[in-house]
Motif scaffolding. Structure first.
Motif, PDB file in Angstrom:
ATOM      1  N   ARG A   1      -6.828  27.497   6.155  1.00 10.67           N
ATOM      2  CA  ARG A   1      -6.662  28.839   5.588  1.00 10.67           C
ATOM      3  C   ARG A   1      -7.952  29.640   5.608  1.00 10.67           C
ATOM      4  NH1 ARG A   1      -3.740  30.408  -0.181  1.00 10.67           N
ATOM      5  NH2 ARG A   1      -4.112  32.659  -0.014  1.00 10.67           N
ATOM      6  N   PHE A   2      -9.094  28.958   5.397  1.00 17.33           N
ATOM      7  CA  PHE A   2     -10.383  29.663   5.328  1.00 17.33           C
ATOM      8  C   PHE A   2     -11.385  29.019   6.283  1.00 17.33           C
ATOM      9  CE2 PHE A   2      -8.574  29.708   0.946  1.00 17.33           C
ATOM     10  CZ  PHE A   2      -8.183  31.045   0.922  1.00 17.33           C
ATOM     11  N   PRO A   3     -11.171  29.134   7.576  1.00 17.12           N
ATOM     12  CA  PRO A   3     -12.099  28.504   8.534  1.00 17.12           C
ATOM     13  C   PRO A   3     -13.499  29.092   8.408  1.00 17.12           C
ATOM     14  CG  PRO A   3     -10.587  30.012   9.647  1.00 17.12           C
ATOM     15  CD  PRO A   3     -10.085  29.876   8.257  1.00 17.12           C
ATOM     16  N   GLY A   4     -14.495  28.205   8.436  1.00 15.77           N
ATOM     17  CA  GLY A   4     -15.884  28.644   8.363  1.00 15.77           C
ATOM     18  C   GLY A   4     -16.407  28.835   6.960  1.00 15.77           C
ATOM     19  N   ALA A   5     -15.539  28.786   5.943  1.00 14.37           N
ATOM     20  CA  ALA A   5     -15.977  28.972   4.558  1.00 14.37           C
ATOM     21  C   ALA A   5     -16.322  27.624   3.939  1.00 14.37           C
ATOM     22  CB  ALA A   5     -14.872  29.666   3.758  1.00 14.37           C
ATOM     23  N   LYS A   6     -16.847  27.649   2.705  1.00 10.89           N
ATOM     24  CA  LYS A   6     -17.100  26.419   1.971  1.00 10.89           C
ATOM     25  C   LYS A   6     -15.779  25.906   1.413  1.00 10.89           C
ATOM     26  CE  LYS A   6     -21.865  27.481   0.608  1.00 10.89           C
ATOM     27  NZ  LYS A   6     -22.796  27.658  -0.541  1.00 10.89           N
ATOM     28  N   HIS A   7     -15.571  24.585   1.476  1.00 14.35           N
ATOM     29  CA  HIS A   7     -14.281  24.021   1.100  1.00 14.35           C
ATOM     30  C   HIS A   7     -14.387  22.985  -0.012  1.00 14.35           C
ATOM     31  CE1 HIS A   7     -13.762  25.163   5.479  1.00 14.35           C
ATOM     32  NE2 HIS A   7     -12.944  25.963   4.835  1.00 14.35           N
ATOM     33  N   SER A   8     -15.522  22.917  -0.705  1.00 15.00           N
ATOM     34  CA  SER A   8     -15.633  21.996  -1.826  1.00 15.00           C
ATOM     35  C   SER A   8     -14.701  22.450  -2.949  1.00 15.00           C
ATOM     36  CB  SER A   8     -17.065  21.936  -2.339  1.00 15.00           C
ATOM     37  OG  SER A   8     -17.420  23.176  -2.931  1.00 15.00           O
ATOM     38  N   LEU A   9     -14.412  21.543  -3.882  1.00 18.92           N
ATOM     39  CA  LEU A   9     -13.564  21.912  -5.016  1.00 18.92           C
ATOM     40  C   LEU A   9     -14.197  23.030  -5.820  1.00 18.92           C
ATOM     41  CD1 LEU A   9     -11.062  21.468  -6.724  1.00 18.92           C
ATOM     42  CD2 LEU A   9     -12.270  19.623  -7.925  1.00 18.92           C
ATOM     43  N   ASP A  10     -15.510  22.973  -6.027  1.00 22.74           N
ATOM     44  CA  ASP A  10     -16.200  24.044  -6.751  1.00 22.74           C
ATOM     45  C   ASP A  10     -16.032  25.381  -6.035  1.00 22.74           C
ATOM     46  OD1 ASP A  10     -17.116  22.588  -8.904  1.00 22.74           O
ATOM     47  OD2 ASP A  10     -19.026  22.082  -7.975  1.00 22.74           O
ATOM     48  N   ALA A  11     -16.208  25.378  -4.706  1.00 23.17           N
ATOM     49  CA  ALA A  11     -16.105  26.624  -3.937  1.00 23.17           C
ATOM     50  C   ALA A  11     -14.693  27.189  -4.008  1.00 23.17           C
ATOM     51  CB  ALA A  11     -16.510  26.383  -2.487  1.00 23.17           C
ATOM     52  N   LEU A  12     -13.686  26.332  -3.952  1.00 28.01           N
ATOM     53  CA  LEU A  12     -12.300  26.800  -4.010  1.00 28.01           C
ATOM     54  C   LEU A  12     -11.951  27.306  -5.402  1.00 28.01           C
ATOM     55  CD1 LEU A  12     -10.640  24.033  -1.832  1.00 28.01           C
ATOM     56  CD2 LEU A  12     -10.961  26.435  -1.208  1.00 28.01           C
TER      57      LEU A  12
ATOM     58  N   THR B   1       0.837  -1.199   0.000  1.00 29.27           N
ATOM     59  CA  THR B   1       0.000   0.000   0.000  1.00 29.27           C
ATOM     60  C   THR B   1       0.876   1.254   0.000  1.00 29.27           C
ATOM     61  OG1 THR B   1      -0.134  -0.073   2.411  1.00 29.27           O
ATOM     62  CG2 THR B   1      -1.893  -1.149   1.170  1.00 29.27           C
ATOM     63  N   VAL B   2       0.264   2.373  -0.337  1.00 26.52           N
ATOM     64  CA  VAL B   2       0.958   3.663  -0.365  1.00 26.52           C
ATOM     65  C   VAL B   2       0.947   4.250   1.043  1.00 26.52           C
ATOM     66  CG1 VAL B   2       0.977   5.975  -1.349  1.00 26.52           C
ATOM     67  CG2 VAL B   2       0.261   4.037  -2.756  1.00 26.52           C
ATOM     68  N   CYS B   3       2.106   4.635   1.532  1.00 26.28           N
ATOM     69  CA  CYS B   3       2.216   5.160   2.899  1.00 26.28           C
ATOM     70  C   CYS B   3       1.478   6.488   3.015  1.00 26.28           C
ATOM     71  CB  CYS B   3       3.683   5.343   3.270  1.00 26.28           C
ATOM     72  SG  CYS B   3       3.926   5.938   4.956  1.00 26.28           S
ATOM     73  N   VAL B   4       0.674   6.616   4.066  1.00 33.84           N
ATOM     74  CA  VAL B   4      -0.106   7.838   4.244  1.00 33.84           C
ATOM     75  C   VAL B   4       0.770   9.037   4.577  1.00 33.84           C
ATOM     76  CG1 VAL B   4      -2.222   6.644   4.906  1.00 33.84           C
ATOM     77  CG2 VAL B   4      -0.548   7.247   6.663  1.00 33.84           C
ATOM     78  N   SER B   5       2.041   8.816   4.902  1.00 31.56           N
ATOM     79  CA  SER B   5       2.942   9.950   5.154  1.00 31.56           C
ATOM     80  C   SER B   5       3.169  10.758   3.884  1.00 31.56           C
ATOM     81  CB  SER B   5       4.280   9.461   5.700  1.00 31.56           C
ATOM     82  OG  SER B   5       4.960   8.655   4.750  1.00 31.56           O
ATOM     83  N   ARG B   6       2.844  10.179   2.737  1.00 30.00           N
ATOM     84  CA  ARG B   6       2.986  10.894   1.463  1.00 30.00           C
ATOM     85  C   ARG B   6       1.748  11.734   1.143  1.00 30.00           C
ATOM     86  NH1 ARG B   6       4.490   6.258  -2.736  1.00 30.00           N
ATOM     87  NH2 ARG B   6       4.256   8.018  -4.175  1.00 30.00           N
ATOM     88  N   MET B   7       0.732  11.632   1.969  1.00 34.95           N
ATOM     89  CA  MET B   7      -0.561  12.249   1.676  1.00 34.95           C
ATOM     90  C   MET B   7      -0.559  13.746   2.004  1.00 34.95           C
ATOM     91  SD  MET B   7      -4.283  11.051   3.124  1.00 34.95           S
ATOM     92  CE  MET B   7      -3.953  11.504   4.831  1.00 34.95           C
ATOM     93  N   VAL B   8      -1.041  14.532   1.060  1.00 34.93           N
ATOM     94  CA  VAL B   8      -1.295  15.961   1.264  1.00 34.93           C
ATOM     95  C   VAL B   8      -2.771  16.190   0.982  1.00 34.93           C
ATOM     96  CG1 VAL B   8      -0.737  18.318   0.572  1.00 34.93           C
ATOM     97  CG2 VAL B   8       1.056  16.559   0.552  1.00 34.93           C
ATOM     98  N   ASP B   9      -3.506  16.658   1.975  1.00 34.04           N
ATOM     99  CA  ASP B   9      -4.958  16.819   1.851  1.00 34.04           C
ATOM    100  C   ASP B   9      -5.299  18.294   1.657  1.00 34.04           C
ATOM    101  OD1 ASP B   9      -7.677  16.660   1.907  1.00 34.04           O
ATOM    102  OD2 ASP B   9      -7.825  15.695   3.861  1.00 34.04           O
ATOM    103  N   THR B  10      -5.760  18.650   0.464  1.00 31.52           N
ATOM    104  CA  THR B  10      -6.106  20.049   0.202  1.00 31.52           C
ATOM    105  C   THR B  10      -7.347  20.483   0.978  1.00 31.52           C
ATOM    106  OG1 THR B  10      -7.275  19.308  -1.793  1.00 31.52           O
ATOM    107  CG2 THR B  10      -5.032  20.158  -2.065  1.00 31.52           C
ATOM    108  N   LEU B  11      -8.191  19.536   1.366  1.00 32.63           N
ATOM    109  CA  LEU B  11      -9.343  19.889   2.200  1.00 32.63           C
ATOM    110  C   LEU B  11      -8.873  20.402   3.554  1.00 32.63           C
ATOM    111  CD1 LEU B  11     -12.383  20.022   2.706  1.00 32.63           C
ATOM    112  CD2 LEU B  11     -12.304  17.602   3.359  1.00 32.63           C
ATOM    113  N   THR B  12      -7.885  19.738   4.137  1.00 29.35           N
ATOM    114  CA  THR B  12      -7.314  20.195   5.408  1.00 29.35           C
ATOM    115  C   THR B  12      -6.646  21.552   5.240  1.00 29.35           C
ATOM    116  OG1 THR B  12      -6.950  17.919   6.147  1.00 29.35           O
ATOM    117  CG2 THR B  12      -5.664  19.635   7.228  1.00 29.35           C
ATOM    118  N   LEU B  13      -5.898  21.732   4.151  1.00 28.87           N
ATOM    119  CA  LEU B  13      -5.246  23.022   3.897  1.00 28.87           C
ATOM    120  C   LEU B  13      -6.278  24.135   3.778  1.00 28.87           C
ATOM    121  CD1 LEU B  13      -2.543  22.016   1.234  1.00 28.87           C
ATOM    122  CD2 LEU B  13      -2.215  22.387   3.691  1.00 28.87           C
ATOM    123  N   ALA B  14      -7.386  23.863   3.063  1.00 28.26           N
ATOM    124  CA  ALA B  14      -8.424  24.878   2.866  1.00 28.26           C
ATOM    125  C   ALA B  14      -9.103  25.231   4.184  1.00 28.26           C
ATOM    126  CB  ALA B  14      -9.444  24.386   1.848  1.00 28.26           C
ATOM    127  N   ARG B  15      -9.368  24.238   5.028  1.00 27.93           N
ATOM    128  CA  ARG B  15     -10.005  24.503   6.314  1.00 27.93           C
ATOM    129  C   ARG B  15      -9.113  25.334   7.223  1.00 27.93           C
ATOM    130  NH1 ARG B  15     -12.473  18.385   7.177  1.00 27.93           N
ATOM    131  NH2 ARG B  15     -14.483  18.769   6.121  1.00 27.93           N
TER     132      ARG B  15
END
Length: 235
Positions: free
Chosen positions: A125-136, A109-123
């Protein structure tokens, strides 16, 4: 630095409950610039497509019937992603499906240490805002007019642009970057959906900024109209 932005489409939400991967799209970034190299494939899930999932991505049983099984393509996928960081939106979902499929093929399996989650980054940077791909995409002015339904490759391409903006934009740290020239040459025997791209860094030569003879003459004429200029009083 090489990074891979990717997205998946599936038959549902839970690989543990029998849902399968049906599409993956990957986009290669080098120093946060898209190189033009991509990996894209559909998969036959070996099970019926639920109507709810088909309504999201439009992939029907009939369309997927002649597509390869994941195990037939997994080596090509692993070669493409290499050991690069893997960027996805709500990445734990995508990692869960990829690792489930790899495990079913007897591959590590692929090690999760390689994972970068843009949802976490968006939350963050923009707490309380919409974080869907469309919204971003709307927030950063990314054109998503071609996104009629969810599709792994187009979503990965959109996410690549969003990721660059989330991590500081093209000029991270206000540094100057060289011009990137992309040239694509087909590789004999290569599977459709992938391409090799050569990136050449070109430093633009300095542009001349000296005034022309006409500009010098106009300036001299203007200076001559100034009465009692201060530079004649000094020294």
């Amino acid at each position: 630095m090489r990074e891979i932005v990717f997205d998946t489409e599936t038959t549902g939400l839970s690989p543990q409950n029998g849902d399968r991967l049906v599409e993956i799209g990957c986009v290669e970034l080098y120093n946060r610039v898209e190189t033009g190299r991509t990996f894209h494939s559909y998969f036959n899930p070996g099970r019926p497509m639920p109507s709810e999932a088909e309504a999201v991505h439009g992939l029907s049983d009939r369309f997927l019937a002649d597509k390869p099984l994941f195990g037939e393509i997994c080596e090509d996928l692993l070669e493409f992603i290499g050991d690069s960081p893997l960027i996805a939106h709500n990445a734990t979902f995508d990692f869960g499906f990829i690792n489930h499929e790899l495990g079913a093929c007897g591959r590590p399996t692929v090690c999760v240490s390689r994972m970068v989650d843009t949802l976490t980054l968006a939350r963050q940077r923009f707490p309380g805002a919409k974080h869907s791909l469309d919204a971003l995409c709307t927030r950063f002015g990314v054109d998503r007019s071609l996104r009629v339904k969810h599709g792994a490759l187009i979503d990965a391409q959109l996410l690549a642009q969003v990721y660059v903006e989330l991590t500081g934009g093209r000029q991270i740290g206000l540094g100057l970057v060289a011009e990137i020239i992309e040239t694509e040459d087909p590789v004999p025997g290569e599977r459709p959906g992938t391409s090799e791209t050569m990136i050449v860094a070109m430093i633009r030569p300095p542009r001349p900024h000296a005034p022309s003879e006409e500009e010098l003459a106009r300036h001299a004429a203007f200076v001559a109209t100034i009465s009692d200029p201060i530079w004649r009083r000094v020294g």
